[in-house]
Design a protein around this motif. Structure first.
Motif, mmCIF file in Angstrom:
data_model
loop_
_atom_site.group_PDB
_atom_site.id
_atom_site.type_symbol
_atom_site.label_atom_id
_atom_site.label_comp_id
_atom_site.label_asym_id
_atom_site.label_seq_id
_atom_site.Cartn_x
_atom_site.Cartn_y
_atom_site.Cartn_z
ATOM 1 N N MET A 264 0.847 -1.192 0.000
ATOM 2 C CA MET A 264 0.000 0.000 0.000
ATOM 3 C C MET A 264 0.889 1.251 0.000
ATOM 4 S SD MET A 264 -3.037 0.808 2.626
ATOM 5 C CE MET A 264 -3.696 2.392 2.771
ATOM 6 N N THR A 265 0.505 2.227 -0.791
ATOM 7 C CA THR A 265 1.262 3.464 -0.915
ATOM 8 C C THR A 265 1.001 4.365 0.280
ATOM 9 O OG1 THR A 265 1.019 3.327 -3.304
ATOM 10 C CG2 THR A 265 1.686 5.437 -2.413
ATOM 11 N N ASN A 266 2.069 4.928 0.816
ATOM 12 C CA ASN A 266 1.966 5.869 1.924
ATOM 13 C C ASN A 266 1.400 7.182 1.380
ATOM 14 O OD1 ASN A 266 2.501 7.924 3.799
ATOM 15 N ND2 ASN A 266 4.317 6.880 4.575
ATOM 16 N N PRO A 267 0.254 7.676 1.913
ATOM 17 C CA PRO A 267 -0.337 8.918 1.379
ATOM 18 C C PRO A 267 0.581 10.128 1.517
ATOM 19 C CG PRO A 267 -1.646 8.060 3.234
ATOM 20 C CD PRO A 267 -0.538 7.090 2.972
ATOM 21 N N ASN A 268 1.434 10.149 2.547
ATOM 22 C CA ASN A 268 2.365 11.273 2.704
ATOM 23 C C ASN A 268 3.426 11.261 1.607
ATOM 24 O OD1 ASN A 268 1.056 12.218 4.978
ATOM 25 N ND2 ASN A 268 2.313 11.007 6.367
ATOM 26 N N ALA B 208 1.761 12.426 -1.623
ATOM 27 C CA ALA B 208 1.581 13.882 -1.658
ATOM 28 C C ALA B 208 2.910 14.583 -1.899
ATOM 29 C CB ALA B 208 0.945 14.371 -0.363
ATOM 30 N N ALA B 209 3.966 14.112 -1.251
ATOM 31 C CA ALA B 209 5.291 14.709 -1.454
ATOM 32 C C ALA B 209 5.758 14.495 -2.894
ATOM 33 C CB ALA B 209 6.300 14.116 -0.480
ATOM 34 N N THR B 210 5.518 13.313 -3.425
ATOM 35 C CA THR B 210 5.902 13.025 -4.815
ATOM 36 C C THR B 210 5.108 13.909 -5.772
ATOM 37 O OG1 THR B 210 6.528 10.753 -4.299
ATOM 38 C CG2 THR B 210 6.000 11.229 -6.597
ATOM 39 N N ARG B 211 3.822 14.075 -5.501
ATOM 40 C CA ARG B 211 2.998 14.931 -6.358
ATOM 41 C C ARG B 211 3.522 16.375 -6.328
ATOM 42 N NH1 ARG B 211 -1.585 13.108 -5.060
ATOM 43 N NH2 ARG B 211 -1.973 11.911 -6.918
ATOM 44 N N ASN B 212 3.954 16.850 -5.169
ATOM 45 C CA ASN B 212 4.534 18.195 -5.087
ATOM 46 C C ASN B 212 5.820 18.286 -5.901
ATOM 47 O OD1 ASN B 212 2.554 19.375 -3.521
ATOM 48 N ND2 ASN B 212 3.558 18.879 -1.596
ATOM 49 N N ILE B 213 6.699 17.288 -5.761
ATOM 50 C CA ILE B 213 7.934 17.278 -6.549
ATOM 51 C C ILE B 213 7.592 17.324 -8.035
ATOM 52 C CG2 ILE B 213 9.893 15.830 -7.249
ATOM 53 C CD1 ILE B 213 9.979 14.854 -4.281
ATOM 54 N N PRO C 184 4.963 13.196 -15.053
ATOM 55 C CA PRO C 184 3.521 13.163 -14.779
ATOM 56 C C PRO C 184 3.274 13.735 -13.379
ATOM 57 C CG PRO C 184 4.472 10.995 -14.446
ATOM 58 C CD PRO C 184 5.574 11.875 -14.992
ATOM 59 N N THR C 185 2.054 14.084 -13.091
ATOM 60 C CA THR C 185 1.724 14.559 -11.731
ATOM 61 C C THR C 185 0.705 13.609 -11.117
ATOM 62 O OG1 THR C 185 0.101 16.065 -12.678
ATOM 63 C CG2 THR C 185 2.251 17.001 -12.141
ATOM 64 N N ASP C 186 1.131 12.368 -10.956
ATOM 65 C CA ASP C 186 0.230 11.332 -10.458
ATOM 66 C C ASP C 186 0.568 10.849 -9.054
ATOM 67 O OD1 ASP C 186 2.570 9.963 -10.963
ATOM 68 O OD2 ASP C 186 1.736 8.722 -12.573
ATOM 69 N N GLY C 187 1.617 11.400 -8.440
ATOM 70 C CA GLY C 187 1.986 10.996 -7.089
ATOM 71 C C GLY C 187 2.778 9.708 -7.022
ATOM 72 N N ALA D 105 15.279 13.376 -3.888
ATOM 73 C CA ALA D 105 15.002 14.738 -3.424
ATOM 74 C C ALA D 105 15.502 14.893 -1.992
ATOM 75 C CB ALA D 105 13.523 15.055 -3.536
ATOM 76 N N ASP D 106 16.831 14.986 -1.851
ATOM 77 C CA ASP D 106 17.394 15.236 -0.524
ATOM 78 C C ASP D 106 17.099 16.679 -0.129
ATOM 79 O OD1 ASP D 106 19.145 16.763 -2.033
ATOM 80 O OD2 ASP D 106 20.826 15.379 -1.829
#
Length: 175
Positions: A1-5, A8-13, A31-34, A59-60
């Motif tokens: 299961m994907t961690n929602p946090n 969300a962080a991936t979608r922001n990146i 893409p902006t799919d998280g 993304a350090d």
């Protein structure tokens, strides 16, 4: 299961990288799919390469801080200019009429003068901020040419049509 946090962080990146890619062809658009996939990693590496960072695809803290600051800078640099609201929203039914004297009248006169290139039957006005007979005459001509009732007053409908005509004219105008 994907961690929602993480999602969300991936979608922001992805959102930040995508924004930067619009103006910088050295950064590929993810893409902006998280989902942190190979396209997102490649885009992040492009960013790191372009900004002289170690190309880790991670993304350090250094990458994140620079990515976010460049994203904010890009939003400011490439956002459209702020609109200027001049025509009053209240009271309902407001009109600029004969002998009114204020800043809005000067703007109306300037807009009409700019549009004389399209409406060559309208003479140039003296921009004096006074809603005089010459201004009324040009407004009436403008209203007739734009299928508005020719009152000579500038109500919201006339204002909207005047601004629209100017924006259409000015959008192709290179100064």
């Amino acid at each position: 299961m994907t961690n929602p946090n993480q999602s969300a962080a991936t979608r922001n990146i992805q959102k930040y990288l995508r924004q930067l890619s619009y103006a910088n062809s050295n950064i590929s658009s993810p893409p902006t799919d998280g989902i942190f996939d190979s396209a997102t990693e490649a885009s992040l590496k492009d960013f790191q390469r372009y900004y002289g960072l170690r190309e880790s695809g991670i993304a350090d803290r250094i990458t994140w801080d620079l990515l976010y600051s460049e994203y904010l800078r890009s939003l400011t640099e490439y956002s459209p200019p702020q609109p200027l609201s001049i025509f009053p929203r209240t009271p309902t039914g407001y009109e600029v009429t004969k002998d009114d004297e204020f800043f809005l009248v000067s703007i109306i006169q300037l807009l009409l003068n700019e549009l004389t290139i399209i409406y060559d039957s309208m003479p140039q006005l003296t921009v004096n901020g006074i809603y005089d007979d010459a201004t009324i005459s040009n407004v009436k001509m403008f209203q007739e040419k734009n299928r508005l009732f020719p009152t000579g007053n500038v109500d919201k409908a006339t204002w909207d049509r005047l601004v629209s005509a100017y924006n259409n004219y000015a959008s192709d105008y290179v100064r």
